[in-house]
Design an enzyme around this catalytic site. Sequence first.
Site, PDB file in Angstrom:
ATOM      1  N   LYS A   1       0.849  -1.206   0.000  1.00  0.00           N
ATOM      2  CA  LYS A   1       0.000   0.000   0.000  1.00  0.00           C
ATOM      3  C   LYS A   1       0.879   1.248   0.000  1.00  0.00           C
ATOM      4  O   LYS A   1       1.772   1.390   0.848  1.00  0.00           O
ATOM      5  CB  LYS A   1      -0.892   0.029   1.245  1.00  0.00           C
ATOM      6  CG  LYS A   1      -1.795   1.258   1.282  1.00  0.00           C
ATOM      7  CD  LYS A   1      -2.757   1.196   2.460  1.00  0.00           C
ATOM      8  CE  LYS A   1      -2.214   1.821   3.721  1.00  0.00           C
ATOM      9  NZ  LYS A   1      -2.043   3.280   3.643  1.00  0.00           N
TER      10      LYS A   1
ATOM     11  N   ASP B   1      -3.426   4.372  -1.995  1.00  0.00           N
ATOM     12  CA  ASP B   1      -4.385   4.822  -0.978  1.00  0.00           C
ATOM     13  C   ASP B   1      -4.345   6.349  -0.871  1.00  0.00           C
ATOM     14  O   ASP B   1      -3.767   6.906   0.055  1.00  0.00           O
ATOM     15  CB  ASP B   1      -3.969   4.159   0.352  1.00  0.00           C
ATOM     16  CG  ASP B   1      -4.829   4.555   1.529  1.00  0.00           C
ATOM     17  OD1 ASP B   1      -5.992   4.943   1.331  1.00  0.00           O
ATOM     18  OD2 ASP B   1      -4.315   4.466   2.672  1.00  0.00           O
TER      19      ASP B   1
ATOM     20  N   LYS C   1      -7.268   8.345  -1.312  1.00  0.00           N
ATOM     21  CA  LYS C   1      -8.550   8.825  -0.747  1.00  0.00           C
ATOM     22  C   LYS C   1      -9.067  10.098  -1.419  1.00  0.00           C
ATOM     23  O   LYS C   1      -9.246  11.134  -0.763  1.00  0.00           O
ATOM     24  CB  LYS C   1      -8.391   9.071   0.754  1.00  0.00           C
ATOM     25  CG  LYS C   1      -7.956   7.854   1.559  1.00  0.00           C
ATOM     26  CD  LYS C   1      -7.951   8.157   3.048  1.00  0.00           C
ATOM     27  CE  LYS C   1      -7.675   6.960   3.909  1.00  0.00           C
ATOM     28  NZ  LYS C   1      -6.323   6.399   3.832  1.00  0.00           N
TER      29      LYS C   1
ATOM     30  N   ASP D   1     -13.682  15.014  -4.168  1.00  0.00           N
ATOM     31  CA  ASP D   1     -13.870  16.303  -4.847  1.00  0.00           C
ATOM     32  C   ASP D   1     -15.121  16.170  -5.702  1.00  0.00           C
ATOM     33  O   ASP D   1     -15.848  15.180  -5.569  1.00  0.00           O
ATOM     34  CB  ASP D   1     -12.616  16.636  -5.692  1.00  0.00           C
ATOM     35  CG  ASP D   1     -12.409  18.135  -5.855  1.00  0.00           C
ATOM     36  OD1 ASP D   1     -13.386  18.843  -6.158  1.00  0.00           O
ATOM     37  OD2 ASP D   1     -11.271  18.594  -5.705  1.00  0.00           O
TER      38      ASP D   1
ATOM     39  N   THR E   1     -11.821   5.422  10.199  1.00  0.00           N
ATOM     40  CA  THR E   1     -11.802   4.682  11.475  1.00  0.00           C
ATOM     41  C   THR E   1     -11.263   5.549  12.620  1.00  0.00           C
ATOM     42  O   THR E   1     -11.406   5.193  13.780  1.00  0.00           O
ATOM     43  CB  THR E   1     -10.959   3.401  11.356  1.00  0.00           C
ATOM     44  OG1 THR E   1      -9.703   3.752  10.791  1.00  0.00           O
ATOM     45  CG2 THR E   1     -11.634   2.379  10.478  1.00  0.00           C
TER      46      THR E   1
ATOM     47  N   ARG F   1       2.894  -1.161  10.923  1.00  0.00           N
ATOM     48  CA  ARG F   1       3.888  -1.229  12.010  1.00  0.00           C
ATOM     49  C   ARG F   1       4.167  -2.625  12.567  1.00  0.00           C
ATOM     50  O   ARG F   1       5.326  -2.901  12.903  1.00  0.00           O
ATOM     51  CB  ARG F   1       3.503  -0.245  13.114  1.00  0.00           C
ATOM     52  CG  ARG F   1       3.783   1.188  12.695  1.00  0.00           C
ATOM     53  CD  ARG F   1       3.055   2.192  13.537  1.00  0.00           C
ATOM     54  NE  ARG F   1       1.624   2.144  13.289  1.00  0.00           N
ATOM     55  CZ  ARG F   1       0.739   2.986  13.815  1.00  0.00           C
ATOM     56  NH1 ARG F   1       1.142   3.943  14.620  1.00  0.00           N
ATOM     57  NH2 ARG F   1      -0.538   2.885  13.522  1.00  0.00           N
TER      58      ARG F   1
HETATM   59  O1  C5P Z   1       0.915   0.608  11.158  1.00  0.00           O
HETATM   60  P1  C5P Z   1      -0.503   0.176  10.931  1.00  0.00           P
HETATM   61  O2  C5P Z   1      -0.654  -1.332  10.758  1.00  0.00           O
HETATM   62  O3  C5P Z   1      -1.463   0.754  11.930  1.00  0.00           O
HETATM   63  O4  C5P Z   1      -0.833   0.807   9.498  1.00  0.00           O
HETATM   64  C1  C5P Z   1      -2.094   0.793   8.944  1.00  0.00           C
HETATM   65  C2  C5P Z   1      -2.065   1.524   7.640  1.00  0.00           C
HETATM   66  O5  C5P Z   1      -3.401   1.660   7.187  1.00  0.00           O
HETATM   67  C3  C5P Z   1      -1.494   2.936   7.696  1.00  0.00           C
HETATM   68  O6  C5P Z   1      -0.919   3.207   6.417  1.00  0.00           O
HETATM   69  C4  C5P Z   1      -2.706   3.781   7.901  1.00  0.00           C
HETATM   70  O7  C5P Z   1      -2.561   5.086   7.405  1.00  0.00           O
HETATM   71  C5  C5P Z   1      -3.731   3.033   7.079  1.00  0.00           C
HETATM   72  N1  C5P Z   1      -5.114   3.249   7.418  1.00  0.00           N
HETATM   73  C6  C5P Z   1      -5.636   3.090   8.692  1.00  0.00           C
HETATM   74  N2  C5P Z   1      -6.954   3.309   8.935  1.00  0.00           N
HETATM   75  C7  C5P Z   1      -7.749   3.674   7.937  1.00  0.00           C
HETATM   76  C8  C5P Z   1      -7.245   3.827   6.646  1.00  0.00           C
HETATM   77  C9  C5P Z   1      -5.907   3.610   6.417  1.00  0.00           C
HETATM   78  O8  C5P Z   1      -4.928   2.717   9.605  1.00  0.00           O
HETATM   79  N3  C5P Z   1      -9.029   3.855   8.165  1.00  0.00           N
END
Ligand code: C5P
Length: 239
Positions: free
Chosen positions: A33, A60, A62, A65, A124, A215
């Site tokens: 991603k 991603d 998003k 517009d 979220t 992460r």
């Molecule tokens: O590090 P982690 O596993 O929390 O990363 C989740 C990824 O998904 C990050 O790139 C974050 O920006 C993205 N993301 C999220 N929640 C969303 C949409 C995207 O955590 N609703």
Amino acid sequence: MADERLIVALDFHTIEEVREFVTELGDSVSYYKVGMELFYSVGGSVVSYLKGQGKEVFLDLKLHDIPNTVAEGLCALMRLGASILNIHASGGYTMMKTAAVRVRKQAAELGIQPPKLIAITVLTSINEGDWHGLGQTVEIQAQVVRLAKLAKEAGLDGVVASPAEAAAIREACGSEFLIVTPGIRPVGSAVNDQSRIASPAEALRQGASHLVVGRPIRLTDDPKEAAEKIIREMETVPK
Ligand code: C5P
């Protein structure tokens, strides 16, 4: 070894970090991603790099517009070769429908496979306070399901959602709808700033079609082993 249901988030700012990480993960991961921070830092070349490595890309960005601007923006992005692009469902039915129609038409003209187009329902990160501050009176979950159904009606292929919402969306939108869930935390890993989390197997059981993990793989001593451990857990849930 790779499981295409696992999408690893490349939350970096430089192409050098991306190359090092993707090389380290090797054949264990086939889907990545690319989000705003990386795309705005290095541009479309990161998608070309990943495609050159035989990887699939969820871009991603998003988009949100007016219908024509979103559709034209997606048509420009589509040329980079990402497999999934996303837009905000709160842009409305006309925006989503225009995007879906225009992207597929452009793909046919270019002779390429159209990317999957998925919608953000309610971010979220939105908590009850944010939600009421926006003047909303319905429950967040009810709005998520409503927007997922609207996205489907407009011809989109799926949504991004938290694992907590996946079951209700799966029930409302059927078995073919893509449900891409971030907020994945294997048992024993740090929660960080995520709130509504689930383990990889639990998210799949709730109806997720793809898991986005950042992460818990990136910030470990051995990212390849962390990814493979998640894949082993995912494989306990049949596709
Ligand atoms: O590090 P982690 O596993 O929390 O990363 C989740 C990824 O998904 C990050 O790139 C974050 O920006 C993205 N993301 C999220 N929640 C969303 C949409 C995207 O955590 N609703």
